[in-house]
Scaffold this motif. Structure first.
Motif, PDB file in Angstrom:
ATOM      1  N   THR A  96     -27.435  44.977   6.333  1.00 49.23           N
ATOM      2  CA  THR A  96     -27.261  44.795   7.780  1.00 49.23           C
ATOM      3  C   THR A  96     -28.105  45.805   8.536  1.00 49.23           C
ATOM      4  O   THR A  96     -28.827  45.456   9.485  1.00 49.23           O
ATOM      5  CB  THR A  96     -25.773  44.969   8.169  1.00 49.23           C
ATOM      6  N   GLU A  99     -31.981  45.139   8.100  1.00 50.38           N
ATOM      7  CA  GLU A  99     -32.436  44.012   8.913  1.00 50.38           C
ATOM      8  C   GLU A  99     -32.499  44.386  10.390  1.00 50.38           C
ATOM      9  O   GLU A  99     -33.432  44.001  11.099  1.00 50.38           O
ATOM     10  CB  GLU A  99     -31.535  42.784   8.709  1.00 50.38           C
ATOM     11  N   SER A 100     -31.520  45.154  10.853  1.00 47.50           N
ATOM     12  CA  SER A 100     -31.552  45.532  12.271  1.00 47.50           C
ATOM     13  C   SER A 100     -32.679  46.531  12.554  1.00 47.50           C
ATOM     14  O   SER A 100     -33.308  46.474  13.611  1.00 47.50           O
ATOM     15  CB  SER A 100     -30.200  46.086  12.714  1.00 47.50           C
ATOM     16  N   TYR A 105     -32.862  40.538  13.974  1.00 43.68           N
ATOM     17  CA  TYR A 105     -31.497  40.607  14.491  1.00 43.68           C
ATOM     18  C   TYR A 105     -30.623  39.439  14.054  1.00 43.68           C
ATOM     19  O   TYR A 105     -29.419  39.610  13.867  1.00 43.68           O
ATOM     20  CB  TYR A 105     -31.516  40.740  16.010  1.00 43.68           C
ATOM     21  N   ALA A 108     -29.622  40.318  10.584  1.00 43.54           N
ATOM     22  CA  ALA A 108     -28.699  41.457  10.659  1.00 43.54           C
ATOM     23  C   ALA A 108     -27.318  40.990  11.090  1.00 43.54           C
ATOM     24  O   ALA A 108     -26.305  41.434  10.531  1.00 43.54           O
ATOM     25  CB  ALA A 108     -29.226  42.508  11.623  1.00 43.54           C
ATOM     26  N   PHE A 109     -27.274  40.099  12.067  1.00 43.78           N
ATOM     27  CA  PHE A 109     -25.989  39.569  12.531  1.00 43.78           C
ATOM     28  C   PHE A 109     -25.291  38.798  11.419  1.00 43.78           C
ATOM     29  O   PHE A 109     -24.079  38.930  11.220  1.00 43.78           O
ATOM     30  CB  PHE A 109     -26.196  38.680  13.762  1.00 43.78           C
TER      31      PHE A 109
END
Length: 144
Positions: A96, A99-100, A105, A108-109
């Motif tokens: 997470t 990815e962010s 995003y 990540a979400f």
């Protein structure tokens, strides 16, 4: 499979030492960690989803912890906390964050939702077994 059990056992043993668990209780809490990862791995390898595999493994290790707590006449947390360590979604949380940081995003979400789901099913499994144990003990000790 034995190698996975061994590594989960050793990791849990390390956390047990960190949590200052003593004597036989340390050994049995480490066995719980190996058990939780082995059950999770078997279920995941038999095409059960990540969420269901984690939930069932957490249920099994919660039952194991309740039994060990009764046998050793100690609080359940001595067994359940170290035993769930192998199931904690550290990898999902790591991905997470990666990815962010990389600006992806949406990915990540998606990973954050997965992380939350894994943490939630572990918590629900522990609370479910703890509650059922309390209900059974209450019914068993209730005067007629």
């Amino acid at each position: 499979m034995f190698k996975e059990f061994l590594f989960a056992f050793l990791a849990t043993l390390g956390f047990g030492v960190l949590f200052n668990i003593k004597e036989k209780k340390l050994l049995f809490s480490a066995i719980g960690g190996g058990l939780s990862w082995t059950i999770f791995s078997i279920l995941l390898n038999n095409n059960l989803s990540l969420i269901y595999s984690t939930f069932i493994a957490a249920i099994c290790v919660s039952i194991y912890s309740e039994i060990m707590a009764r046998l050793f006449k100690t609080p359940v947390t001595i067994f359940v906390v170290p035993s769930i360590i192998p199931l904690v979604p550290g990898g999902s949380l790591y991905y997470t964050m990666i990815e962010s940081i990389n600006g992806k995003y949406q990915a990540a979400f998606s990973k954050a939702i997965e992380t939350f789901q894994l943490a939630a099913v572990i918590a629900v499994a522990i609370v479910l077994i703890s509650s059922l144990t309390r209900i059974v003990n209450y019914k068993k000790n209730k005067p007629i």
